[in-house]
Design a protein around this motif. Structure first.
Motif, PDB file in Angstrom:
ATOM      1  N   TRP A  38       0.819  -1.214   0.000  1.00  0.00           N
ATOM      2  CA  TRP A  38       0.000   0.000   0.000  1.00  0.00           C
ATOM      3  C   TRP A  38       0.846   1.253   0.000  1.00  0.00           C
ATOM      4  O   TRP A  38       0.436   2.290  -0.546  1.00  0.00           O
ATOM      5  CB  TRP A  38      -0.917  -0.004   1.219  1.00  0.00           C
ATOM      6  N   THR A  39       2.034   1.174   0.621  1.00  0.00           N
ATOM      7  CA  THR A  39       2.902   2.342   0.697  1.00  0.00           C
ATOM      8  C   THR A  39       3.366   2.800  -0.682  1.00  0.00           C
ATOM      9  O   THR A  39       3.398   3.995  -0.981  1.00  0.00           O
ATOM     10  CB  THR A  39       4.123   2.017   1.573  1.00  0.00           C
ATOM     11  N   VAL A  40       3.735   1.845  -1.535  1.00  0.00           N
ATOM     12  CA  VAL A  40       4.195   2.180  -2.885  1.00  0.00           C
ATOM     13  C   VAL A  40       3.054   2.774  -3.696  1.00  0.00           C
ATOM     14  O   VAL A  40       3.223   3.777  -4.402  1.00  0.00           O
ATOM     15  CB  VAL A  40       4.774   0.931  -3.585  1.00  0.00           C
ATOM     16  N   TRP A  41       1.870   2.163  -3.612  1.00  0.00           N
ATOM     17  CA  TRP A  41       0.708   2.686  -4.341  1.00  0.00           C
ATOM     18  C   TRP A  41       0.327   4.077  -3.843  1.00  0.00           C
ATOM     19  O   TRP A  41      -0.071   4.943  -4.640  1.00  0.00           O
ATOM     20  CB  TRP A  41      -0.481   1.735  -4.195  1.00  0.00           C
ATOM     21  N   THR A  42       0.466   4.306  -2.532  1.00  0.00           N
ATOM     22  CA  THR A  42       0.150   5.624  -1.974  1.00  0.00           C
ATOM     23  C   THR A  42       1.099   6.685  -2.508  1.00  0.00           C
ATOM     24  O   THR A  42       0.674   7.795  -2.874  1.00  0.00           O
ATOM     25  CB  THR A  42       0.223   5.587  -0.438  1.00  0.00           C
ATOM     26  N   VAL A  43       2.391   6.365  -2.557  1.00  0.00           N
ATOM     27  CA  VAL A  43       3.361   7.318  -3.098  1.00  0.00           C
ATOM     28  C   VAL A  43       3.039   7.631  -4.557  1.00  0.00           C
ATOM     29  O   VAL A  43       3.102   8.790  -4.982  1.00  0.00           O
ATOM     30  CB  VAL A  43       4.798   6.774  -2.965  1.00  0.00           C
ATOM     31  N   LEU A  44       2.677   6.621  -5.333  1.00  0.00           N
ATOM     32  CA  LEU A  44       2.322   6.845  -6.739  1.00  0.00           C
ATOM     33  C   LEU A  44       1.121   7.776  -6.848  1.00  0.00           C
ATOM     34  O   LEU A  44       1.115   8.700  -7.684  1.00  0.00           O
ATOM     35  CB  LEU A  44       2.025   5.517  -7.426  1.00  0.00           C
ATOM     36  N   ALA A  45       0.113   7.576  -5.990  1.00  0.00           N
ATOM     37  CA  ALA A  45      -1.073   8.435  -6.018  1.00  0.00           C
ATOM     38  C   ALA A  45      -0.723   9.878  -5.652  1.00  0.00           C
ATOM     39  O   ALA A  45      -1.186  10.829  -6.306  1.00  0.00           O
ATOM     40  CB  ALA A  45      -2.132   7.886  -5.058  1.00  0.00           C
ATOM     41  N   VAL A  46       0.102  10.033  -4.620  1.00  0.00           N
ATOM     42  CA  VAL A  46       0.497  11.375  -4.189  1.00  0.00           C
ATOM     43  C   VAL A  46       1.303  12.080  -5.276  1.00  0.00           C
ATOM     44  O   VAL A  46       1.075  13.263  -5.567  1.00  0.00           O
ATOM     45  CB  VAL A  46       1.306  11.307  -2.875  1.00  0.00           C
ATOM     46  N   MET A  47       2.241  11.367  -5.892  1.00  0.00           N
ATOM     47  CA  MET A  47       3.058  11.983  -6.940  1.00  0.00           C
ATOM     48  C   MET A  47       2.220  12.361  -8.149  1.00  0.00           C
ATOM     49  O   MET A  47       2.520  13.333  -8.856  1.00  0.00           O
ATOM     50  CB  MET A  47       4.190  11.037  -7.347  1.00  0.00           C
ATOM     51  N   THR A  48       1.156  11.607  -8.399  1.00  0.00           N
ATOM     52  CA  THR A  48       0.255  11.963  -9.499  1.00  0.00           C
ATOM     53  C   THR A  48      -0.406  13.307  -9.233  1.00  0.00           C
ATOM     54  O   THR A  48      -0.500  14.158 -10.124  1.00  0.00           O
ATOM     55  CB  THR A  48      -0.823  10.868  -9.670  1.00  0.00           C
ATOM     56  N   ILE A  83       9.131   2.965  -8.714  1.00  0.00           N
ATOM     57  CA  ILE A  83       7.762   2.528  -8.417  1.00  0.00           C
ATOM     58  C   ILE A  83       7.312   1.475  -9.426  1.00  0.00           C
ATOM     59  O   ILE A  83       6.742   0.440  -9.064  1.00  0.00           O
ATOM     60  CB  ILE A  83       6.798   3.732  -8.424  1.00  0.00           C
ATOM     61  N   PHE A  84       7.566   1.737 -10.714  1.00  0.00           N
ATOM     62  CA  PHE A  84       7.202   0.762 -11.756  1.00  0.00           C
ATOM     63  C   PHE A  84       7.888  -0.580 -11.504  1.00  0.00           C
ATOM     64  O   PHE A  84       7.315  -1.641 -11.747  1.00  0.00           O
ATOM     65  CB  PHE A  84       7.587   1.292 -13.132  1.00  0.00           C
ATOM     66  N   GLY A  85       9.128  -0.516 -11.019  1.00  0.00           N
ATOM     67  CA  GLY A  85       9.853  -1.745 -10.725  1.00  0.00           C
ATOM     68  C   GLY A  85       9.209  -2.533  -9.602  1.00  0.00           C
ATOM     69  O   GLY A  85       9.102  -3.766  -9.670  1.00  0.00           O
ATOM     70  N   GLN A  86       8.749  -1.831  -8.544  1.00  0.00           N
ATOM     71  CA  GLN A  86       8.118  -2.511  -7.422  1.00  0.00           C
ATOM     72  C   GLN A  86       6.748  -3.060  -7.790  1.00  0.00           C
ATOM     73  O   GLN A  86       6.339  -4.124  -7.307  1.00  0.00           O
ATOM     74  CB  GLN A  86       8.000  -1.557  -6.219  1.00  0.00           C
ATOM     75  N   ILE A  87       6.040  -2.355  -8.649  1.00  0.00           N
ATOM     76  CA  ILE A  87       4.730  -2.826  -9.093  1.00  0.00           C
ATOM     77  C   ILE A  87       4.870  -4.046 -10.001  1.00  0.00           C
ATOM     78  O   ILE A  87       3.979  -4.888 -10.090  1.00  0.00           O
ATOM     79  CB  ILE A  87       3.977  -1.686  -9.816  1.00  0.00           C
ATOM     80  N   GLY A  88       6.034  -4.141 -10.671  1.00  0.00           N
ATOM     81  CA  GLY A  88       6.281  -5.272 -11.556  1.00  0.00           C
ATOM     82  C   GLY A  88       6.153  -4.951 -13.029  1.00  0.00           C
ATOM     83  O   GLY A  88       6.171  -5.849 -13.876  1.00  0.00           O
ATOM     84  N   TRP A  89       6.044  -3.656 -13.349  1.00  0.00           N
ATOM     85  CA  TRP A  89       5.905  -3.265 -14.747  1.00  0.00           C
ATOM     86  C   TRP A  89       7.230  -3.296 -15.487  1.00  0.00           C
ATOM     87  O   TRP A  89       7.253  -3.446 -16.707  1.00  0.00           O
ATOM     88  CB  TRP A  89       5.282  -1.873 -14.837  1.00  0.00           C
ATOM     89  N   ILE A  90       8.335  -3.087 -14.759  1.00  0.00           N
ATOM     90  CA  ILE A  90       9.673  -3.201 -15.346  1.00  0.00           C
ATOM     91  C   ILE A  90      10.575  -3.905 -14.340  1.00  0.00           C
ATOM     92  O   ILE A  90      10.175  -4.132 -13.190  1.00  0.00           O
ATOM     93  CB  ILE A  90      10.287  -1.821 -15.699  1.00  0.00           C
ATOM     94  N   SER A  91      11.794  -4.209 -14.746  1.00  0.00           N
ATOM     95  CA  SER A  91      12.798  -4.744 -13.825  1.00  0.00           C
ATOM     96  C   SER A  91      13.769  -3.611 -13.505  1.00  0.00           C
ATOM     97  O   SER A  91      14.608  -3.247 -14.336  1.00  0.00           O
ATOM     98  CB  SER A  91      13.551  -5.917 -14.455  1.00  0.00           C
ATOM     99  N   PHE A  92      13.643  -3.048 -12.288  1.00  0.00           N
ATOM    100  CA  PHE A  92      14.489  -1.918 -11.918  1.00  0.00           C
ATOM    101  C   PHE A  92      15.955  -2.323 -11.859  1.00  0.00           C
ATOM    102  O   PHE A  92      16.842  -1.511 -12.114  1.00  0.00           O
ATOM    103  CB  PHE A  92      14.042  -1.362 -10.567  1.00  0.00           C
ATOM    104  N   SER A  93      16.223  -3.561 -11.514  1.00  0.00           N
ATOM    105  CA  SER A  93      17.611  -4.022 -11.401  1.00  0.00           C
ATOM    106  C   SER A  93      18.278  -4.211 -12.754  1.00  0.00           C
ATOM    107  O   SER A  93      19.497  -4.310 -12.844  1.00  0.00           O
ATOM    108  CB  SER A  93      17.664  -5.341 -10.623  1.00  0.00           C
ATOM    109  N   ASN A  94      17.473  -4.239 -13.817  1.00  0.00           N
ATOM    110  CA  ASN A  94      18.016  -4.339 -15.174  1.00  0.00           C
ATOM    111  C   ASN A  94      18.489  -2.952 -15.605  1.00  0.00           C
ATOM    112  O   ASN A  94      17.685  -2.060 -15.865  1.00  0.00           O
ATOM    113  CB  ASN A  94      16.949  -4.873 -16.126  1.00  0.00           C
ATOM    114  N   PHE A  95      19.808  -2.786 -15.682  1.00  0.00           N
ATOM    115  CA  PHE A  95      20.393  -1.460 -15.911  1.00  0.00           C
ATOM    116  C   PHE A  95      19.884  -0.814 -17.198  1.00  0.00           C
ATOM    117  O   PHE A  95      19.458   0.343 -17.202  1.00  0.00           O
ATOM    118  CB  PHE A  95      21.910  -1.595 -15.930  1.00  0.00           C
ATOM    119  N   LYS A  96      19.880  -1.569 -18.290  1.00  0.00           N
ATOM    120  CA  LYS A  96      19.460  -1.008 -19.583  1.00  0.00           C
ATOM    121  C   LYS A  96      17.977  -0.646 -19.571  1.00  0.00           C
ATOM    122  O   LYS A  96      17.574   0.399 -20.087  1.00  0.00           O
ATOM    123  CB  LYS A  96      19.764  -2.004 -20.703  1.00  0.00           C
ATOM    124  N   GLN A  97      17.159  -1.516 -18.980  1.00  0.00           N
ATOM    125  CA  GLN A  97      15.720  -1.255 -18.937  1.00  0.00           C
ATOM    126  C   GLN A  97      15.412  -0.044 -18.055  1.00  0.00           C
ATOM    127  O   GLN A  97      14.541   0.769 -18.376  1.00  0.00           O
ATOM    128  CB  GLN A  97      14.992  -2.495 -18.411  1.00  0.00           C
TER     129      GLN A  97
END
Length: 452
Positions: free
Chosen positions: A105-115, A348-362
C-alpha cells in the motif's frame, strides 16, 4: 554503458574508505545540494512569499520550523540508504501493511500522491513560462510551457549524476545572493524590517485564515516528503552505499559505514543551513513588502507581484534582474525535480512489476522515456488550469500528507530494520523524535484548524 557502472549495484570493487578529515569530506558533498536546487523555487519563491504576503510576519515560525525539524528525518532516511543499499521504493515495499499485486500500500500511496503533485511542478512550469512571456510578449505562455518542457527533457533524459549536481548548484547561486541583497536594502525603504516584527513571527501563532497556505508552505519549504524520498536516489548515485559495500557484519564494514554516514550528515546539515537562510529571506521579503501593500501573488500576475519585493528595495531596474533570477531559480527546480521524478517513478514501476528496476538497460530506457512524458504532463496541466500559485500550494498540501508516510517509514527503519546494525545515543534519538513530533504536530494542528 557497463553494468559495473550501475550506481545502484553494490559490488566489492566499488568499496572505498571514507574520508577522515573535514576538508576531505567536503569533496564528497552533493546530494543535499541537488535537493536545495529543487527546494529553491516552488517553496521559497512562490509558497514562502505567498504565506508572508497573506499572513505577514505572524507565521514566520512555520517556515523556520519547517526547515529545521525535517533534517533529522532526512538523515534517518539517508542512513537507511547507506546501511542497506535499498532504493526508496524497495524500502517502502518492505514496510508493514497490505499488498496489492506485487506492491504494498505504501508504494501505491506514493504513486497516487506523486500523481497529484504533478500540479505543483506544473505551476512552476507556468511560472517560468510567464517570466519568458513578460520578456518576449509576442510568444504566448502555452508555447513557452511546452518549449520549457522540451528543453528540460533534453537536459535530463541522458543526464548523469555529476552533471545534475553541478548544474543544480550553479543555477541557484545568483538568485540567492540577489535575494539577500534585496533584504539588506529594505532598510533604506519604508518597508524596513524591525526586530519587533521578526519577534512577533516567532510566537507560534497560526491564524485560521492562514492555515491552508501554512500547511502548503510546511509541505514544500525545507525538505518535503518527496524530497526526503528523492534524497535516497542521490545518496545512491553519489556512491555512499556503494562505497560502504554490502553488510558482511565485519568490523571493516562498520567502520566504513560510520565514515560515510558522517559524510552524509555533513552534506545534509550544510545544505539545511543554506536553504533555511534563503527561505527566511524570501519570507521576510514577502511579509515586509507584499503584505504591507496588500498584494498576494495570484494567477498570471504572480511574477509581477513577486517582482515588487525587489523593485521596492532595489529600484525599478531590479525587475529585469529579478526576471533573470526568477527564471534561473524556477528552472533549477524543474531540472532537479525531473531528474528525481524519473528515478522515483521508474523505481515505483519496478516494485509494481511493470519493469525490472535491477536491469540497468531497462531502467535507463524507462528514465529516458519518463524524462519526456513527465514535463509534457506538467506543461499540459498548467495550460488547462492557469493558476500557478494554487497549483504549487495544492502540491504542498499533498506533500504534507506524504510527510506522514515518510515519518512512518523512518520509525520502522530506526526501530525494526537498522536498529541491530547501529546503536545511537540519546541526542540522536531526541532530535529524531523532535523532528517526527513536529511534523505530526503541525500537520494535525493545521487539519484541525482548517476544519474547526
Amino acid at each position: 554503458m557497463s553494468e559495473s557502472l550501475d550506481p545502484y549495484l553494490l559490488s566489492q570493487d566499488k568499496i572505498k574508505h571514507p574520508p577522515s578529515t573535514f576538508r576531505e569530506r567536503l569533496k564528497f558533498l552533493g546530494p543535499s545540494f541537488i535537493l536545495s536546487a529543487s527546494i529553491v523555487g516552488s517553496g521559497e519563491l512562490i509558497a514562502t512569499t505567498t504565506l508572508g504576503a497573506e499572513a505577514g510576519f505572524i507565521t514566520f515560525w512555520v517556515i523556520i520550523v519547517s526547515c529545521l525539524v525535517k533534517v533529522a528525518v532526512q538523515l534517518e532516511f539517508g542512513k537507511h540508504t547507506i546501511l542497506t543499499g535499498e532504493t526508496a521504493m524497495q524500502a517502502f515495499n518492505k514496510l508493514p501493511g497490505p499488498v496489492f499485486g506485487k506492491a504494498r500500500w505504501t508504494v501505491w500511496t506514493v504513486l497516487a500522491v506523486m500523481t497529484i503533485k504533478l500540479l505543483q511542478v506544473g505551476g512552476i512550469v507556468g511560472g517560468v513560462a510567464i517570466i519568458l512571456n513578460i520578456a518576449v510578449p509576442g510568444i504566448g505562455v502555452p508555447v513557452f510551457c511546452f518549449g520549457i518542457a522540451i528543453i528540460v527533457a533534453l537536459m535530463i533524459y541522458r543526464g548523469y549524476y555529476s552533471f545534475i549536481e553541478k548544474f543544480s548548484l550553479s543555477m541557484i547561486g545568483f538568485f540567492t545572493i540577489f535575494t539577500f541583497a534585496s533584504l539588506y536594502f529594505l532598510k533604506f525603504t519604508p518597508y524596513q524590517i524591525s526586530f519587533e516584527s521578526i519577534w512577533s513571527g516567532l510566537q507560534f501563532n497560526l491564524p485560521k485564515e492562514a492555515v491552508a497556505v501554512a500547511i502548503g508552505a510546511f509541505g514544500i519549504t525545507g525538505v518535503g516528503g518527496d524530497e526526503i524520498i528523492h534524497y535516497n536516489y542521490w545518496c545512491l548515485e553519489k556512491g555512499y552505499a556503494a562505497f560502504t559495500g554490502k553488510n558482511d557484519n565485519s568490523e571493516e564494514w562498520k567502520s566504513r559505514a560510520e565514515g560515510w554516514l558522517k559524510v552524509m550528515k555533513l552534506d545534509a546539515i550544510i545544505a539545511m543551513c543554506i536553504y533555511t537562510s534563503v527561505t527566511a529571506a524570501f519570507y521576510l521579503l514577502g511579509a515586509a513588502v507584499l503584505h504591507a501593500q496588500g498584494f498576494v501573488p495570484e494567477g498570471y500576475a504572480m511574477v509581477e507581484t513577486l517582482s515588487a519585493m525587489y523593485t521596492e528595495s532595489l529600484g525599478p531596474y531590479a525587475k529585469s534582474a529579478f526576471l533573470i533570477g526568477a527564471f534561473i531559480t524556477l528552472f533549477s527546480t524543474l531540472f532537479a525535480a525531473l531528474a528525481a521524478w524519473t528515478r522515483q517513478i521508474t523505481d515505483i514501476f519496478g516494485q509494481i512489476g511493470w519493469i525490472s528496476f535491477s536491469n540497468f538497460k531497462q531502467r535507463k530506457k524507462t528514465i529516458a522515456v519518463l524524462a519526456w512524458v513527465i514535463p509534457l504532463l506538467w506543461a499540459l496541466l498548467f495550460v488547462f488550469i492557469k493558476l500557478p500559485v494554487l497549483m504549487v500550494l495544492t502540491g504542498g498540501i499533498v506533500g504534507s500528507f506524504l510527510l506522514f508516510l515518510v515519518v512512518f517509514a523512518v520509525i520502522h527503519f530506526r526501530y525494526f530494520r537498522t536498529q541491530p546494525l547501529f546503536k545511537h545515543g540519546f541526542f540522536y534519538d531526541f532530535a529524531l523524535w523532535i523532528s517526527i513530533l513536529s511534523i505530526l504536530g503541525v500537520g494535525i494542528l493545521g487539519i484541525i484548524k482548517l476544519y474547526s
